[in-house]
Design a protein around this motif. Structure first.
Motif: not given
Length: 158
Positions: A122-126
């Motif tokens: 998964q890719l989480v942008v923060a």
């Protein structure tokens, strides 16, 4: 009841030739925090128990300054097969422009086969915060103090 939608960050993304017609990362559900990353492989990849590999995802992106992307494991792969992201969470910095890849490791007891197009992470942008240090001769006291690993499991005496 009305639902509110947070403002969306627009991030330039480049599909690489290795991705073919594979979809770009996307959210699986309306409540998903992370977008699915898929393996951009020309042929299946076998991961023996204990083996690790950088699995390409077929795209590069240009995050704006002050943002990062975190590559996180998929819980289903971890539970069912013992496969996880080796450096979880992997950090993609805003100045990186190369292909996104996932460092998978097989902690299970059987060979795991990664097929082209499999959802592998998964890719989480923060948003990130830049820090400037303020050197000092001492720090403020807290109830925990310098208690390290496991110290919060111990009852605190008043």
């Amino acid at each position: 009841m009305s639902l509110t939608t947070a403002a969306q960050l627009e991030v330039p993304i480049q599909r690489l030739a290795s991705a073919g017609d594979q979809p770009l990362p996307r959210y699986a559900t309306a409540g998903s925090a992370g977008m699915d990353l898929q393996a951009a492989l020309a042929e299946p990849l076998e991961l023996a128990p204990g083996a690790r590999a950088a699995v390409p995802c077929g795209f590069a992106l240009a995050l704006p300054a002050g943002w990062e992307a975190q590559v996180r494991p998929r819980s289903g792969l971890a539970l069912k097969h013992g496969v996880t992201v080796l450096n979880a969470p992997g950090t993609i910095d805003s100045d990186y422009r190369g292909e996104i890849a996932v460092l998978l490791i097989n902690l299970g007891d059987a060979v795991f086969r990664v097929e082209p197009g499999d959802r592998i992470a998964q890719l989480v942008v923060a948003e990130t915060t830049a820090v400037s240090w303020q050197e000092t001769g001492g720090l403020s006291d807290t109830r925990r103090g310098a208690g390290g690993f496991g110290s919060t499991d111990q009852p605190l005496e008043d």
